[in-house]
Design an enzyme around this catalytic site. Structure first.
Site, PDB file in Angstrom:
ATOM      1  CG  ASP A  97      -2.012   1.060   1.084  1.00  0.00           C
ATOM      2  OD1 ASP A  97      -2.992   0.819   0.370  1.00  0.00           O
ATOM      3  OD2 ASP A  97      -1.874   2.139   1.695  1.00  0.00           O
ATOM      4  CD  GLU A  99       0.090   6.261   2.423  1.00  0.00           C
ATOM      5  OE1 GLU A  99      -0.428   7.357   2.117  1.00  0.00           O
ATOM      6  OE2 GLU A  99      -0.571   5.229   2.618  1.00  0.00           O
ATOM      7  CB  ALA A 100       1.831   8.792  -3.920  1.00  0.00           C
ATOM      8  CG  ASP A 197      -1.705   0.802  -3.806  1.00  0.00           C
ATOM      9  OD1 ASP A 197      -0.964   1.487  -3.091  1.00  0.00           O
ATOM     10  OD2 ASP A 197      -2.901   0.590  -3.549  1.00  0.00           O
ATOM     11  CG  HIS A 256      -4.260   8.230   5.035  1.00  0.00           C
ATOM     12  ND1 HIS A 256      -4.718   7.725   3.843  1.00  0.00           N
ATOM     13  CD2 HIS A 256      -5.328   8.787   5.662  1.00  0.00           C
ATOM     14  CE1 HIS A 256      -6.017   7.972   3.746  1.00  0.00           C
ATOM     15  NE2 HIS A 256      -6.405   8.611   4.832  1.00  0.00           N
ATOM     16  CG  ASP A 261      -3.250   2.626   5.201  1.00  0.00           C
ATOM     17  OD1 ASP A 261      -3.819   2.742   6.304  1.00  0.00           O
ATOM     18  OD2 ASP A 261      -3.235   3.537   4.352  1.00  0.00           O
TER      19      ASP A 261
END
Length: 312
Positions: A97, A99-100, A197, A256, A261
């Site tokens: 998962d 994060e961006a 993703d 988040h 996550d």
């Protein structure tokens, strides 16, 4: 004992069944259909009492409890008829998962870059999280994180400033997977919470980093799709927090955070496997496009991870 997820693609439930009519000439399938009828008429308390009797999980909404009990009975009956071969499923599931980078409202022209790469290694035989990987990534196009992004993810500017760029982190992920003999000694599949993703974040990031899309990530299990199909719920009930709630669980950790996550998604996957779901690849990337994989496709593990070549 272990409730493994082998037989779940046919719901022997009267007129809704997808099994062939020949199946129902077998007394076992008639028994299963009759049992399903009884289960459909049980109250939530009766369902919980029966599940407790079999030492099964008793948390979850009524539809989840019914599905869990039906699959337990079905598996027991079919095992009496024909023992199940336990060697035809992935040994491991790798939950990812990302994060961006992001901005409030996410303007359409904004380019998302991966800033956290977590992997949670779920052993499908023990149904436990066996290991985790986590590294932060230094963004190149928008090296300064927005206040919105910092607040949402908990990832600070200092963390990404000190991090490696994406190609190095990907190399580290691949080395970590190789050390665990994924794709060589053990079969495995990737799993994500939704399509984005892989089809969006990883796809965009590989273009930014001028590397080809990694072959091990070209197919994956979209758990939202699997959850919706298995528990027969609409797409709007497959968000992470809702899936946890319907299964009788609370979110554990910081929302988040990519690693937290991923761990929570793994908890949902474990519960689904316990409930009799055969989580299997249902999405893939082909020529840069997101495509659906048929549930009747052969069950194949992902290839041994290799570092992709740089683009010309």
């Amino acid at each position: 004992g272990r409730q493994h997820c082998r037989i779940s693609h046919q719901e022997t439930n009267g007129k809704n069944s997808t099994a062939s009519s020949n199946d129902f000439s077998d007394p076992v399938y008639k028994e299963i259909a009759i049992t399903n009828g009884y289960i459909n008429r049980m109250t939530r308390d009766e369902l919980r009492s029966k599940l407790a009797e079999f030492k099964l999980e008793t948390r979850g909404v009524k539809d989840v409890l019914k599905k869990r009990l039906k699959n337990y009975y079905k598996k027991q009956k079919l095992m009496q008829k024909e023992p199940i071969n336990g060697d035809n499923y992935y040994d491991y599931i790798c939950v990812v998962d990302f994060e961006a980078t992001c901005e409030e409202g996410n303007p359409p022209e904004f380019i998302h870059e991966i800033i956290e790469f977590p992997v949670v290694l779920l052993n499908t035989h023990t149904l436990e999280i066996e290991d985790t990987f986590q590294q932060y990534v230094k963004p190149e196009i928008n090296p300064k994180l927005s206040n919105f992004c910092i607040s949402l993810t908990g990832i600070t500017q200092d963390i990404v400033d000190k991090a490696d760029t994406f190609p190095q982190v990907l190399q580290n992920v691949i080395e970590w997977m190789r050390q665990r003999e994924l794709g060589t000694k053990y079969s495995y599949s990737m799993l994500t919470d939704g399509s984005w993703d892989m089809s969006k974040f990883l796809n965009i990031q590989c273009r930014i980093s001028r590397i080809k899309y990694p072959s091990f990530a070209k197919k994956w299990i979209n758990i939202r799709k699997s959850y919706g199909n298995f528990y027969k719920v609409p797409r709007n009930q497959t968000k992470l927090t809702i899936m946890l709630e319907k299964l009788g669980m609370n979110y554990d950790g910081r929302p988040h955070s990519g690693l937290d996550d991923s761990k929570n998604i793994a908890r949902i996957a474990i519960r689904m496997l316990q409930d009799g779901c055969e989580l299997r690849v249902n999405e893939r990337m082909h020529a840069g496009q997101l495509m659906t994989v048929s549930s009747s496709a052969p069950l194949e593990g992902a290839p041994a991870p290799q570092m992709p070549r740089y683009r010309n």
